[in-house]
Design an enzyme around this catalytic site. Structure first.
Site, mmCIF file in Angstrom:
data_model
loop_
_atom_site.group_PDB
_atom_site.id
_atom_site.type_symbol
_atom_site.label_atom_id
_atom_site.label_comp_id
_atom_site.label_asym_id
_atom_site.label_seq_id
_atom_site.Cartn_x
_atom_site.Cartn_y
_atom_site.Cartn_z
ATOM 1 N N LYS A 79 -33.679 6.662 -19.234
ATOM 2 C CA LYS A 79 -34.482 6.729 -20.182
ATOM 3 C C LYS A 79 -34.658 5.776 -21.231
ATOM 4 C CE LYS A 79 -31.899 7.400 -24.272
ATOM 5 N NZ LYS A 79 -31.720 6.696 -25.374
ATOM 6 N N THR A 84 -36.741 7.571 -27.984
ATOM 7 C CA THR A 84 -36.923 6.339 -27.497
ATOM 8 C C THR A 84 -37.955 5.203 -27.060
ATOM 9 O OG1 THR A 84 -34.782 7.286 -26.592
ATOM 10 C CG2 THR A 84 -34.983 4.774 -26.360
#
Length: 336
Positions: free
Chosen positions: A188, A245
């Site tokens: 990610k 994120t």
């Protein structure tokens, strides 16, 4: 419980505070003596996590043996590039059967293995688990509601870690899919870097939504090819961590990406962020893995080209938008 936290960055300090506030005996290890001395004096990481005053039942050291010996739980929170070497140095001091919890996110740059796999290679007598999920240290330090996943192939160990970390503001789930949990956390960061580049270019919300969605497709495609469970990537350590994120300014990966999108080099962006930007390193390892396994990962490939081959972000966007036509469901997943 006697616990060592190996790594005194923002996440290491936040985790130490969580564990100490539950009454545990916590020793926080720093690589640098001067950093350990400053923490001992100020009880605060003024550079990475200002405002969090560390509890009195945390001790500080830069001596790895003093930190690890006699501890039943060891939490690894070093940068990914340091996990292998740190584990190798720790090995003589780790008691047989001790639990090592890897809260770092990334790959071993020498082997492309996950970090728990690397720890197991160096310390085979330990019980190794992973801790991951959408968890900015800045918010955990302020005791804002946060959820994590404790992953171990040993369900008893996973439940023990669930109990160890869980508080009224930190909810912990268990999983047996250690590989999937780790891959979600590592990959990610690559997509978050790309989301930041998109923001830096001013491409808008539509583009970022597409990057996140198709980025998760790539993460799951590589993860299932390596043997992880597809369902893990729709959970906290997959989609959950990706969302936080890619959208938060707490994310150093997104912040670095914004700078790259605005015209700075990867090196300049990392220097300005002044913290480890794991997505840069993960992009290289993920690209190598995709080529080795024959897995199609176009976003990751373009990230690699921008970061390591001098391609411009605008050129990378054009390459992605003009690829051959596809059916959305043609994901190449290997379900398990």
């Amino acid at each position: 419980m006697k616990i060592a936290v190996i790594g005194s960055g923002s996440w290491g300090c936040a985790i130490s505070a969580v564990l100490a506030n539950k009454g545990n005996d916590v020793c926080l290890w720093s690589y640098f003596q001067e950093e350990s001395d400053a923490l001992k004096t100020n009880r605060e990481n003024k550079k990475n996590l200002p405002g969090l005053i560390l509890p009195d039942n945390i001790t500080f050291t830069s001596d790895l043996e003093a930190a690890v010996r006699g501890r039943s739980v060891i939490v690894m929170v070093t940068p990914s590039a340091a996990v292998g070497d740190t584990a190798r140095k720790m090995r003589p001091y780790v008691e047989s059967g001790a639990a090592i919890v890897c809260a770092s996110k990334g790959f071993d740059s020498e082997t492309q293995k996950t970090l728990t796999q690397t720890i197991e290679d160096h310390i085979p007598n330990a019980l190794v688990a992973a801790l991951s999920g959408p968890s900015h240290a800045e918010e955990v330090a302020k005791q804002k509601p946060t959820t994590l996943v404790a992953a171990s192939r040993n369900l008893t160990a996973a439940k023990m870690l669930q109990d160890l970390f869980m508080t009224d503001y930190l909810r912990v789930y268990t999983s047996s899919d250690v590989l999937g949990v780790e891959l979600g956390g590592a990959l990610k960061n690559v997509i978050a870097l790309c989301a930041g580049i998109s923001d830096g270019l001013g491409l808008g919300d539509n583009a970022k939504a597409a990057l996140m969605t198709r980025g998760m497709t790539e993460i799951a495609r590589l993860g299932t090819a390596l043997g992880a469970s597809l369902s893990t990537f729709s959970g906290l350590s997959g989609m959950g961590d990706l969302i936080v994120t890619c959208t938060s300014m707490h994310s150093r990966n997104r912040r670095a990406g914004i700078l790259i999108g605005q015209g700075k080099s990867a090196k300049e962006a990392m220097e300005e962020v002044n913290m480890v930007v794991e997505g840069v390193y993960a992009a290289k390892e993920a690209f190598k893995l995709s080529k080795r396994l024959g897995i199609e990962m176009p976003i990751t490939e373009q990230a690699y080209r921008v970061l390591f081959e001098g391609a411009s972000p605008k050129e990378a966007v054009e390459e992605l938008m003009t690829r051959d036509k596809k059916h959305e469901s043609d994901n190449g997943f290997v379900s398990k």
